[in-house]
Design a protein around this motif. Structure first.
Motif, PDB file in Angstrom:
ATOM      1  N   SER B  48       0.829  -1.200   0.000  1.00 18.36           N
ATOM      2  CA  SER B  48       0.000   0.000   0.000  1.00 18.36           C
ATOM      3  C   SER B  48       0.864   1.251   0.000  1.00 18.36           C
ATOM      4  O   SER B  48       0.520   2.251  -0.627  1.00 18.36           O
ATOM      5  CB  SER B  48      -0.914   0.011   1.228  1.00 18.36           C
ATOM      6  OG  SER B  48      -1.784  -1.089   1.188  1.00 18.36           O
ATOM      7  N   GLN B  90      -7.253   0.667  -0.032  1.00 15.11           N
ATOM      8  CA  GLN B  90      -7.600  -0.511   0.761  1.00 15.11           C
ATOM      9  C   GLN B  90      -8.718  -0.161   1.747  1.00 15.11           C
ATOM     10  O   GLN B  90      -9.668  -0.901   1.932  1.00 15.11           O
ATOM     11  CB  GLN B  90      -6.353  -0.957   1.507  1.00 15.11           C
ATOM     12  CG  GLN B  90      -6.502  -2.248   2.250  1.00 15.11           C
ATOM     13  CD  GLN B  90      -5.150  -2.725   2.744  1.00 15.11           C
ATOM     14  OE1 GLN B  90      -4.139  -2.068   2.563  1.00 15.11           O
ATOM     15  NE2 GLN B  90      -5.137  -3.878   3.373  1.00 15.11           N
ATOM     16  N   ASP B 170      -6.161  -1.555  -4.639  1.00 13.07           N
ATOM     17  CA  ASP B 170      -5.500  -2.105  -3.449  1.00 13.07           C
ATOM     18  C   ASP B 170      -6.487  -2.990  -2.693  1.00 13.07           C
ATOM     19  O   ASP B 170      -7.370  -2.496  -2.004  1.00 13.07           O
ATOM     20  CB  ASP B 170      -4.985  -0.964  -2.569  1.00 13.07           C
ATOM     21  CG  ASP B 170      -4.010  -1.454  -1.499  1.00 13.07           C
ATOM     22  OD1 ASP B 170      -3.874  -2.680  -1.349  1.00 13.07           O
ATOM     23  OD2 ASP B 170      -3.388  -0.612  -0.831  1.00 13.07           O
ATOM     24  N   GLU B 171      -6.327  -4.266  -2.811  1.00 12.25           N
ATOM     25  CA  GLU B 171      -7.207  -5.266  -2.185  1.00 12.25           C
ATOM     26  C   GLU B 171      -8.684  -4.944  -2.386  1.00 12.25           C
ATOM     27  O   GLU B 171      -9.424  -4.772  -1.423  1.00 12.25           O
ATOM     28  CB  GLU B 171      -6.886  -5.396  -0.695  1.00 12.25           C
ATOM     29  CG  GLU B 171      -5.484  -5.929  -0.504  1.00 12.25           C
ATOM     30  CD  GLU B 171      -5.200  -6.335   0.922  1.00 12.25           C
ATOM     31  OE1 GLU B 171      -6.133  -6.783   1.592  1.00 12.25           O
ATOM     32  OE2 GLU B 171      -4.050  -6.221   1.340  1.00 12.25           O
TER      33      GLU B 171
END
Ligand SMILES: Nc1ncnc2c1ncn2[C@@H]1O[C@H](COP(=O)(O)OP(=O)(O)O)[C@@H](O)[C@H]1O
Ligand SMILES: [Mg+2]
Lengths: 345, 501
Positions: B48, B90, B170-171
């Motif tokens: 991240s 995220q 991000d995820e």
């Protein structure tokens, strides 16, 4: 457990030793209202010779009594970070209800349902408790924010009042209420004694009972209270009922005190009660403050209202000054919260 | 996808520290047009952080940052957006109080010549874009009223259709259901055809292998490996991620651990029977016995959080039953759960502690009713708290100071202490050792073992394999709301756990 971080937290020690500055900062919400009170008292004592007399102290006490009774319950509500805007309307409807159930003189033109005094009082109390339960239900079961729920209740209670008196004025209330509202014993008005006892009771409940602790914890961090296995809804519901019942008692005694029961009689008490609690330093964000603060707040408002009558001042300006004092208190209230939050980080 | 094309983005020798923590050390990274670049690594590997550098969130770092072959310096996320870089963070970063349409167009609402927002056009276009992702949501509804997974999708939609040339996810899939993931992938492939460069971070290695052209592995702030997705496998990636046999610190966790046989002779304390909850849990069943630690492992968004809250009466399941000592139980509040003997420590300490109150009030809050029905007994409270402080070695050993003044590890111990004065029958711990130093961690492990040995049932939920492995006697793995594997009475290791999830 052979080890652990055995080094004591250095900043914790520093904070503890950290002296008067940080103590003052964390106590700001208690100190500021008190200084305001001392300042106002000193100011009016100098400005008007008739202010600082024993008689006038009695006046002030009597003048803040009804507000004080209502503010007891409101303190519980605000400590939980909720608000109750229906207090004045519930006070009004309860006062009207107790008159409604008391035999009025023949010239009073309302649909009167006379009952024995104790029954009238019980019915009036049941009414305000019921309205409190409705508030509690809306807040906790349906999930309506208290600000909106009690705004609706304000209208509902005003509506019931209107239906009961239909624009008329009633005068008679049960003898017990008359005595407590307008009588006195050994020169001390009963209403002052009742207000003092209720404030004392509120203080004892908040300080020495499990319920009181829960009120502070729910106000301090509602999520944490829930994760600690407290029944948050039950606690929030309870404070709404307590607030309504305190308002009802204030309303009944107020009616006896004023000598009449009529529509819109208590309208100014909404703002006065909220102001008393907040000016006293109880946090609008919940969890901080208490009855002690409310008492100081009551006196700040009482001294201000009374003092302004003793000095020669434009009565319109008076309203403005009250507004400014309230604003200042709000600023301190929010600011104190921030200081504390910073101190805890 | 040909490597002869000049890279869209090139990072050279990037190093980034936060105070004392070095999050990235000398990382090189390249993204080409029309490439989907998968990025994997354990929690804290620095993924991240690198993405936030690219998206202009972190501006202080060392190394070179080239866009289309030219060096750039972003001063803010806005600069990065202007350069055509968009990112789904995220942590959900939607505006819950705005409408769905406003969120889709956040920052570039269509306006007419006078600069007035064209609501109707915005709603229509938002609905069209959402439909391309298979999302059926009223564009005018308030975003915060929608389920989290849907909010996540809408944030993804905003970024995908923002017209950016570089898209970072991000995820993004942790809260999505399989069909939603498929639609997302279809949209990503279409963008790839148009020459967009995409960086895709996920814990789901299968997803990474499925969608990526190129895969990069991060560990401890370093780039460990870069390979074509077609040339690698799940096992190889997991091995690179956890550094089997190479990293001394990680070593202990890659050893096999042999789990004891489940204590089936002991009574079942709590039994979950086909618990389901909206998008989060599907027919989850398990039992936990007295005197065992049940580990529940899964990635973020696997349904752990919701499961824990159902166990503690904070959420009500849509279907299924919870049985406590064999009796069906429907908790109406957390107070009901507490009275049934269930204790809970959520993943975030702040959620269960009163930082502005003294330590002793924090310790006693859950047992006040056992001390006295009506009145407070502060002396008893302090005595109880002092005993806990001593047993758990909470420092400083002063029950009067505000809890906020304690260190994180000590606060975590207080969170445990509040349930220990009157031991529960079931203790549910979420991420019990997250963010703790080694000493505090082993203290917590000790405490949990002692409780277990006293016959208390413990459930440990974590997204960190180490936490589950170091505590659990039996492990179940949750994946997208379903129990996919149970490890009992067999050998287990970190890579087998990751494999299963
Ligand atoms: N804002 C921040 N402040 C301090 N440390 C940070 C910050 N962001 C990340 N870190 C640290 O940097 C490291 C890498 O974190 P991160 O990039 O979020 O990892 P990943 O996304 O791979 O899980 C971790 O040790 C994390 O604690
Ligand atoms: Mg990350």
């Amino acid at each position: 457990m052979a080890h652990g971080d055995t080094v004591p937290m250095p900043e914790a020690q520093a904070r503890r030793a950290g002296g008067i500055a940080s103590l003052l900062r964390s106590q700001m919400r208690n100190i500021a209202p008190f200084l305001t009170l001392i300042f106002l008292t000193a100011f009016f004592a100098v400005a008007s010779p008739s202010f600082a007399t024993l008689d006038n102290v009695g006046n002030i006490l009597t003048q803040v009594s009804v507000t004080g009774i209502i503010a007891v319950g409101l303190t519980f509500v605000i400590l939980c970070a909720e608000i109750d805007l229906s207090i004045a309307a519930i006070a009004n409807v309860t006062g009207i209800a107790v008159a409604y159930f008391t035999l009025q003189e023949s010239y009073v033109n309302i649909a009167n349902v006379p009952m024995p005094g104790f029954a009238a009082i019980l019915l009036a109390l049941a009414l305000c408790a019921l309205l409190g339960v409705v508030n509690a239900f809306g807040l906790t079961v349906i999930g309506i924010p208290s600000f909106i729920m009690t705004l609706a209740m304000m209208q509902i209670a005003a509506g019931i009042s209107a239906m009961l008196v239909r624009g008329q004025i009633a005068y008679k209330v049960p003898p017990l209420i008359t005595t407590l509202g307008s009588g006195s014993i050994a020169g001390i008005p009963w209403i002052v004694i009742v207000a003092a006892l209720m404030l004392l009771l509120g203080h004892l409940v908040l300080t020495y009972t499990r319920f009181g602790r829960y009120v502070y914890m729910v106000g301090g961090n509602r999520e944490a209270a829930e994760y600690s296995g407290l029944n948050v809804k039950l606690i929030l519901g309870s404070v709404m009922v307590i607030s309504a019942v305190c308002s009802g008692i204030g309303g009944m005694l107020g009616v006896a005190h004023f000598g009449s029961a009529q529509q819109n009689e208590f309208d100014t008490y909404l703002l006065d009660s909220i102001a008393a609690v907040v000016v006293g330093g109880t946090s609008l964000f919940g969890g901080r403050g208490g009855i002690g603060n409310t008492i100081v707040g009551l006196f700040v408002l009482g001294v201000l209202n009374n003092g302004l009558d003793h000095v020669n001042i434009d009565s319109f300006l008076k309203i403005l000054i009250r507004g400014l004092i309230l604003l200042a208190a709000l600023v301190i209230n929010v600011y104190a919260q921030r200081l504390r939050a910073k101190a805890a980080d | 996808m040909s490597d002869s094309r000049p890279p869209l983005l090139e990072l050279q020798d990037i190093t980034k520290s936060f105070g004392g923590v070095t999050a990235l050390r000398g990382v090189d990274f390249t993204l080409r047009p029309g490439e989907i670049h998968g990025l994997v690594g354990e929690n804290g590997a620095g993924k991240s952080t690198l993405m936030k550098i690219i998206a202009g969130v972190h501006t202080g770092f060392s190394g070179r940052f080239l866009l289309d072959g030219r060096e750039v310096h972003f001063n803010s996320a806005r600069d990065a957006r202007a350069a055509g870089i968009a990112m789904v963070h995220q942590e959900l970063s939607v505006a819950p109080d705005l409408t769905v349409a406003e969120n889709v167009f956040l920052g570039n609402q269509p306006t007419n010549a006078l600069g007035i927002v064209q609501w109707r056009r915005m709603a229509r276009e938002a609905a069209e874009q959402l439909k391309r992702l298979g999302i059926d949501a009223d564009p005018m509804s308030r975003l915060g009223d929608l389920p989290i997974g849907l909010q996540q999708l809408i944030e993804i939609a905003r970024v995908l259709f923002s017209g950016a040339r570089i898209i970072i996810l991000d995820e993004p899939t942790s809260a999505l259901s399989p069909p939603e993931v498929e639609r997302l992938f279809a949209a990503l492939r279409k963008l790839r055809e148009q020459g967009t460069g995409i960086i895709f971070i996920s814990h789901f290695i299968e997803d990474i292998l499925l969608i990526s052209d190129e895969v990069t592995v991060f560990r401890n702030g370093r780039k460990i490996m870069e390979t074509r997705a077609a040339d690698t496998s799940k096992a190889a990636l997991i091995e690179a991620m956890i550094g089997k046999g190479r990293d001394a610190l990680e070593d202990s966790y890659t050893h096999d651990i042999t789990l004891p046989a489940p204590p089936t002779d002991k009574p079942v304390v709590v039994e979950a029977d086909r618990l389901s909850l909206a998008r989060n849990l599907k027919q989850v069943s398990f039992s936990v016995y007295a005197g065992e630690v049940l580990g529940i492992y899964g990635f973020m968004g696997c349904g752990q959080l919701e499961l824990a809250r159902i166990l503690f009466g904070k959420l009500a399941p849509d279907a299924g039953q919870l049985r406590v000592s064999g009796e069906p139980n429907r908790f109406k509040s957390t107070a009901d759960a507490r009275r049934a003997g269930i204790a809970f420590v959520p993943e975030s300490r702040r959620d269960m502690l009163f930082l502005q109150e003294p330590v002793y009030k924090n310790v006693s809050i859950s047992i006040l009713d056992r001390i006295n029905a009506v009145l407070l007994k502060p002396a008893r409270e302090r005595a109880l708290a002092e005993r806990q402080v001593e047993q758990l070695q909470i420092r400083p050993a002063d029950v009067e100071i505000d809890l906020g003044l304690l260190s994180g590890g000590n606060q975590q111990k207080v969170a445990l202490a509040k349930w220990l004065s009157h031991p529960p029958r079931l203790l549910v711990l979420c991420e019990p050792t997250r963010g703790m130093d080694v000493g505090a961690k082993s203290d917590v492990i000790q405490i949990v073992r002692q409780l277990r040995d006293k016959g208390i049932a413990v459930i440990v939920m974590s997204t960190e394999p180490e936490t589950v492995l170091s505590l659990a006697d039996r492990v179940i793995v949750l994946k997208r709301g379903e129990v996919v594997r149970e490890f009992a009475g067999e050998t287990i290791s970190k890579d087998r756990l990751l494999e299963a999830a």
